[in-house]
Design an enzyme around this catalytic site. Sequence first.
Site, PDB file in Angstrom:
ATOM      1  CD  GLU A 167      -6.313  34.496 -10.823  1.00  0.00           C
ATOM      2  OE1 GLU A 167      -7.498  34.795 -10.592  1.00  0.00           O
ATOM      3  OE2 GLU A 167      -5.921  34.119 -11.933  1.00  0.00           O
ATOM      4  CD  GLU A 351      -5.231  30.608 -13.424  1.00  0.00           C
ATOM      5  OE1 GLU A 351      -6.015  31.410 -13.980  1.00  0.00           O
ATOM      6  OE2 GLU A 351      -5.397  30.173 -12.274  1.00  0.00           O
TER       7      GLU A 351
HETATM    8  O1  IFM Z   1     -11.415  30.635 -14.145  1.00  0.00           O
HETATM    9  C1  IFM Z   1     -10.504  31.574 -13.645  1.00  0.00           C
HETATM   10  C2  IFM Z   1      -9.614  30.945 -12.618  1.00  0.00           C
HETATM   11  O2  IFM Z   1     -10.341  30.436 -11.563  1.00  0.00           O
HETATM   12  C3  IFM Z   1      -8.627  31.959 -12.066  1.00  0.00           C
HETATM   13  N1  IFM Z   1      -7.956  32.704 -13.099  1.00  0.00           N
HETATM   14  C4  IFM Z   1      -8.759  33.212 -14.184  1.00  0.00           C
HETATM   15  C5  IFM Z   1      -9.651  32.136 -14.753  1.00  0.00           C
HETATM   16  C6  IFM Z   1     -10.502  32.706 -15.907  1.00  0.00           C
HETATM   17  O3  IFM Z   1     -11.345  33.706 -15.446  1.00  0.00           O
END
Ligand code: IFM
Length: 441
Positions: A167, A351
């Site tokens: 990210e 994710e």
């Molecule tokens: O917990 C985070 C993760 O570290 C990165 N993506 C989003 C998740 C939820 O906020």
Amino acid sequence: MQHRRSDFPTGFLFGAATSSYQIEGHAHGGAGRTHWDDFAETPGNVAGAETGALACDHYHRYGADLDLVAGAGLDVYRFSTSWARVLPEGRGAPNPDGLDFYDRLVDACLERGLKPALTLYHWELPSALADLGGWRNRDVADWFADFADVVAARIGDRVWSAAPINEPWCVGWLSHFAGVHAPGLRDIRATARAMHHVLLAHGRAVQALRVRGVGNVGGVFNCEYADAADQSPETARAAETYDAIYNRFFLGGIFRREYPEPVLAGLAPHLPGGWERDFDTIAQPLDWVGLNYYTRKRIAAAPGAWPALAEQDGPLPKTQVGWEIYPQGLGHFLRMIHHDYAGGLPIYVTENGMARDDTIGPDGSVADPERTAYLDAHLAEVRGAIDAGVPVRGYFVWSLIDNFEWALGYGPRFGLVHVDYADLKRRPKASYHALAAALSS
Ligand code: IFM
């Protein structure tokens, strides 16, 4: 759960994701200090003044945690390596215990038939490098490539996939413009440099991984749908700017060798000199693209300086962290990435998941029907994208276990498995069992 493994093409992979600082317990195993330790120990930055010092103690419990991954019938375990656990000073002498830990972790995945999906950096920059300017310093790209080399030399022969940075928007914008994550800056010049250097570091790390013979290398990008709050041209421009900053800057740099105009309108004066020449390094060929998707934001125009936009409260049902549930955004981004950037590369949802205020029932179970419904609704979007010809090859849930949710501390629970922070006991939630049933049938 309405979906079954058989609803997806043969070879489609299901997985669960975690990250090092959020679960390992950073106080153990000789890890060096990170800027998240510094940020979390500064009053007011993290809810409840909580830190990742113990977290879920995954450092000592990884075997049982991987049993949970395998027990759900999942195929992939997506994890990250802590830079400061491997190189306590960010550069120089490695910490043997840190490398040994990741070596054991990868072997433990393989012993359970799980594919280890490595992310090199999920946000905990060594403090020693933060002292030198961190992501604002161009040298971070070479420091990061050296770290990538050290990790690749040790576990690169056994990981199923590798991605340099989780990210980039969070590393660049959230941490240097919004000030919400470490190092907590609110500075446009720092933002421009961090956003560019994170891409330069990505490119240098991809090169380092390739030199070590690591295959299946990708990039992981988070996207958030920009919902224009009204029909006015000013609001349309604000939503376009939000979309460009969040969703198009990093993908644009890597796949199109350009930054979007609405971002350059604000950041161009602050980018490092000669930034255009860095696209040769940034635009390294990749083998896949990862999409992290959770929500949308309602965006309105706002008076004042660039980016001249504001987030408004939206009308949709929300998760524990106030994020609107908008599955259609996942389908939108899968199609957008395929058509505008990835050019036919495999795409993984690296994710997706929801925070819920999960509690343990009298019988010891954890009922989370909203999470199962959330996963189902998003899997329907994955199915729709596949039917539309988008080469989506896998879907990984965030997260395997409840964990340290950064500035929000341990309150939000994203896990398929509940963690009781009093005794660190793991309890698979109803969504875990529903997913396991869906995957085995
Ligand atoms: O917990 C985070 C993760 O570290 C990165 N993506 C989003 C998740 C939820 O906020």
